[in-house]
Design a protein around this motif. Structure first.
Motif, PDB file in Angstrom:
ATOM      1  N   ALA A   1      13.104  -2.640   2.363  1.00 42.45           N
ATOM      2  CA  ALA A   1      13.246  -3.906   2.932  1.00 42.45           C
ATOM      3  C   ALA A   1      12.359  -3.838   4.366  1.00 42.45           C
ATOM      4  CB  ALA A   1      14.707  -4.233   3.296  1.00 42.45           C
ATOM      5  N   GLN A   2      12.406  -2.810   4.987  1.00 43.11           N
ATOM      6  CA  GLN A   2      11.714  -2.587   6.409  1.00 43.11           C
ATOM      7  C   GLN A   2      10.216  -2.800   6.155  1.00 43.11           C
ATOM      8  OE1 GLN A   2      12.296   1.154   8.249  1.00 43.11           O
ATOM      9  NE2 GLN A   2      11.431   0.418   9.999  1.00 43.11           N
ATOM     10  N   TRP A   3       9.647  -2.293   5.084  1.00 43.82           N
ATOM     11  CA  TRP A   3       8.133  -2.344   5.109  1.00 43.82           C
ATOM     12  C   TRP A   3       7.782  -3.501   4.119  1.00 43.82           C
ATOM     13  CZ3 TRP A   3       5.377  -0.316   8.592  1.00 43.82           C
ATOM     14  CH2 TRP A   3       5.797   0.835   9.335  1.00 43.82           C
ATOM     15  N   ARG A   4       8.604  -4.186   3.437  1.00 39.82           N
ATOM     16  CA  ARG A   4       8.309  -5.115   2.172  1.00 39.82           C
ATOM     17  C   ARG A   4       7.302  -6.148   2.866  1.00 39.82           C
ATOM     18  NH1 ARG A   4       9.932  -6.570  -2.746  1.00 39.82           N
ATOM     19  NH2 ARG A   4      11.523  -4.892  -2.528  1.00 39.82           N
ATOM     20  N   ASN A   5       7.673  -6.739   3.847  1.00 41.11           N
ATOM     21  CA  ASN A   5       6.749  -7.883   4.534  1.00 41.11           C
ATOM     22  C   ASN A   5       6.093  -7.367   5.666  1.00 41.11           C
ATOM     23  OD1 ASN A   5       7.984  -9.557   2.607  1.00 41.11           O
ATOM     24  ND2 ASN A   5       9.929  -9.739   3.865  1.00 41.11           N
ATOM     25  N   ASP A   6       5.737  -6.392   5.805  1.00 38.09           N
ATOM     26  CA  ASP A   6       4.609  -5.776   6.910  1.00 38.09           C
ATOM     27  C   ASP A   6       3.400  -5.963   6.555  1.00 38.09           C
ATOM     28  OD1 ASP A   6       3.699  -4.645   9.085  1.00 38.09           O
ATOM     29  OD2 ASP A   6       4.804  -2.791   8.743  1.00 38.09           O
ATOM     30  N   ALA A   7       2.681  -6.463   7.542  1.00 32.92           N
ATOM     31  CA  ALA A   7       1.103  -6.689   7.100  1.00 32.92           C
ATOM     32  C   ALA A   7       0.197  -5.548   6.928  1.00 32.92           C
ATOM     33  CB  ALA A   7       0.502  -7.325   8.249  1.00 32.92           C
ATOM     34  N   ARG A   8       0.908  -4.412   7.293  1.00 30.89           N
ATOM     35  CA  ARG A   8       0.115  -3.008   7.071  1.00 30.89           C
ATOM     36  C   ARG A   8       0.439  -2.610   5.843  1.00 30.89           C
ATOM     37  NH1 ARG A   8       2.591  -0.016  12.068  1.00 30.89           N
ATOM     38  NH2 ARG A   8       4.218  -1.228  11.306  1.00 30.89           N
ATOM     39  N   ASN A   9       1.065  -3.201   4.898  1.00 29.40           N
ATOM     40  CA  ASN A   9       1.701  -2.738   3.590  1.00 29.40           C
ATOM     41  C   ASN A   9       0.453  -3.104   2.708  1.00 29.40           C
ATOM     42  OD1 ASN A   9       2.847  -1.963   1.166  1.00 29.40           O
ATOM     43  ND2 ASN A   9       4.718  -2.703   1.553  1.00 29.40           N
TER      44      ASN A   9
ATOM     45  N   LEU B   1       4.307  -7.097  -4.166  1.00 28.67           N
ATOM     46  CA  LEU B   1       5.584  -7.004  -3.883  1.00 28.67           C
ATOM     47  C   LEU B   1       6.128  -8.718  -3.742  1.00 28.67           C
ATOM     48  CD1 LEU B   1       6.310  -3.984  -1.775  1.00 28.67           C
ATOM     49  CD2 LEU B   1       6.736  -4.305  -4.094  1.00 28.67           C
ATOM     50  N   ALA B   2       5.460  -9.203  -2.928  1.00 23.30           N
ATOM     51  CA  ALA B   2       5.629 -10.877  -2.819  1.00 23.30           C
ATOM     52  C   ALA B   2       5.810 -11.476  -4.127  1.00 23.30           C
ATOM     53  CB  ALA B   2       5.008 -11.394  -1.868  1.00 23.30           C
ATOM     54  N   LYS B   3       4.814 -11.173  -4.943  1.00 23.32           N
ATOM     55  CA  LYS B   3       4.607 -11.934  -6.219  1.00 23.32           C
ATOM     56  C   LYS B   3       5.968 -11.311  -7.374  1.00 23.32           C
ATOM     57  CE  LYS B   3      -0.220 -12.399  -6.577  1.00 23.32           C
ATOM     58  NZ  LYS B   3      -1.431 -11.980  -7.254  1.00 23.32           N
ATOM     59  N   GLU B   4       6.428 -10.006  -7.107  1.00 27.59           N
ATOM     60  CA  GLU B   4       7.545  -9.619  -7.804  1.00 27.59           C
ATOM     61  C   GLU B   4       8.759 -10.278  -7.479  1.00 27.59           C
ATOM     62  OE1 GLU B   4       7.465  -5.390  -7.837  1.00 27.59           O
ATOM     63  OE2 GLU B   4       5.716  -5.223  -8.612  1.00 27.59           O
ATOM     64  N   SER B   5       8.903 -10.310  -5.940  1.00 27.22           N
ATOM     65  CA  SER B   5      10.297 -11.007  -5.579  1.00 27.22           C
ATOM     66  C   SER B   5      10.381 -12.329  -6.020  1.00 27.22           C
ATOM     67  CB  SER B   5      10.438 -10.679  -4.135  1.00 27.22           C
ATOM     68  OG  SER B   5       9.392 -11.436  -3.273  1.00 27.22           O
ATOM     69  N   LEU B   6       9.373 -13.190  -6.238  1.00 24.30           N
ATOM     70  CA  LEU B   6       9.617 -14.418  -6.631  1.00 24.30           C
ATOM     71  C   LEU B   6       9.929 -14.546  -7.995  1.00 24.30           C
ATOM     72  CD1 LEU B   6       6.370 -16.154  -5.002  1.00 24.30           C
ATOM     73  CD2 LEU B   6       8.608 -16.117  -4.249  1.00 24.30           C
ATOM     74  N   HIS B   7       9.875 -13.605  -9.043  1.00 22.03           N
ATOM     75  CA  HIS B   7      10.374 -13.815 -10.316  1.00 22.03           C
ATOM     76  C   HIS B   7      11.855 -13.672 -10.493  1.00 22.03           C
ATOM     77  CE1 HIS B   7       6.148 -13.822 -12.283  1.00 22.03           C
ATOM     78  NE2 HIS B   7       5.924 -14.062 -10.869  1.00 22.03           N
TER      79      HIS B   7
END
Length: 62
Positions: A42-50, A56-62
């Protein structure tokens, strides 16, 4: 007498090195799993450096 550099009894290569091959593959597997869990945390999921943030954003929408 050696024919073209080949001996009558070949020098064993894999037999004495099998523990190192098993340990190396186990280490690679553990590092891959650690990296995967770190990327998906969760800490690195939305980080711009990832580099996988978009996937991961596409996977979390489903």
């Amino acid at each position: 007498m050696a024919f073209l550099g080949l001996r009558k009894w070949p020098t064993p290569i894999v037999k004495p090195l099998w523990p190192f091959m098993v340990a190396g593959s186990f280490t690679v597997y553990l590092f891959a799993k650690a990296q995967e869990s770190g990327i998906r945390s969760a800490q690195w999921r939305n980080d711009a450096r990832n580099p996988y943030a978009a996937e991961l954003a596409k996977e979390s929408l489903h």
